[in-house]
Write an enzyme that holds these catalytic residues in place. Sequence first.
Site, short mmCIF file in Angstrom:
data_model
loop_
_atom_site.label_atom_id
_atom_site.label_comp_id
_atom_site.label_asym_id
_atom_site.label_seq_id
_atom_site.Cartn_x
_atom_site.Cartn_y
_atom_site.Cartn_z
N ASP A 203 31.82 3.63 43.42
CA ASP A 203 30.72 4.15 44.24
C ASP A 203 29.42 3.41 43.95
OD1 ASP A 203 29.80 5.89 46.25
OD2 ASP A 203 28.99 7.29 44.78
N SER A 227 26.17 8.75 50.52
CA SER A 227 27.55 8.48 50.92
C SER A 227 28.03 9.61 51.83
CB SER A 227 28.46 8.39 49.70
OG SER A 227 28.02 7.37 48.81
N GLN A 277 33.75 2.54 52.65
CA GLN A 277 32.80 3.66 52.61
C GLN A 277 31.83 3.57 53.78
OE1 GLN A 277 29.12 4.29 49.88
NE2 GLN A 277 30.81 5.29 48.79
#
Length: 287
Positions: A203, A227, A277
Amino acid sequence: MKQVSELLSLLDLERIEVNLFKGQSRSVGSPRVFGGQVMAQALSAAMRTVPEDRFVHSFHGYFVLPGNLEIPIIFEVDRIRDGGSFTTRAVKAIQNGQAIFHLTASFQIDQEGYDHQVEMPKVLGYDELVSYDGMAKQFGDQLPPNIRKILNIERPIEFRPVEFLNPFASEVYEPVRNVWLKTKGEMTDDRRQNALVLAYASDYNLLTTALFPHGKAIDHRNLQIASLDHAMWFHRPFRADEWLLYSIDSPSASGARGFTRGNIFDVEGKLVASVAQEGLMREVRKK
């Protein structure tokens, strides 16, 4: 090192019922729970309900609400399916009675099959680069306070970026980034632990790559960044305490959302994992 043991402890959840687990949080400099943390913890909860001979090959997660650092997170596992080769689990992360994150993960026994992969990019090696820790020491008080704060945070993962980003200018860059990473301490051969740590690390450095073409590579003030979803595929075994190259690009940004994807290679050039993502990225207008 201490930071790695603390991370592994953070991802080792407390079982409170057959399919219920509890986790704590640790700040990484943001006022809310770090997405990589809740994601890896949800995956950890799923792993605790899966036979030991089955390993995660993919997961898909949605970030629903910001997490509160001050209260525990409850992880509720739904045992969707136990098949002959694959096992499927769904996990809901809960705070104050509301879902803050939802994950679906699939596990598989080891099986032989066709094998091919893309080639690792030809970039500078990790031994030729400076880490984020080194950048903080190199530039010191010259850096803007918000950037210095980010670089000075103690992390269990060491990052060494390949491309240099000028911290003193709002330059425009191609939406491509390569970062070497590994844990700041030794891991074991436990494939589950290594998968959890890489999920946590995945991440980092991802969504901000979508800001490169817009002159916001370094300075994120007046931006709202979060996110929205995260998917990850595990292709081959690896160790998170050995250098891995995270090769990231952003094919698109539109509708106040940035889309990014990444391939993760070991030092021998083996593709060990892939990531995708999408996240919110929009300017906060001054009132």
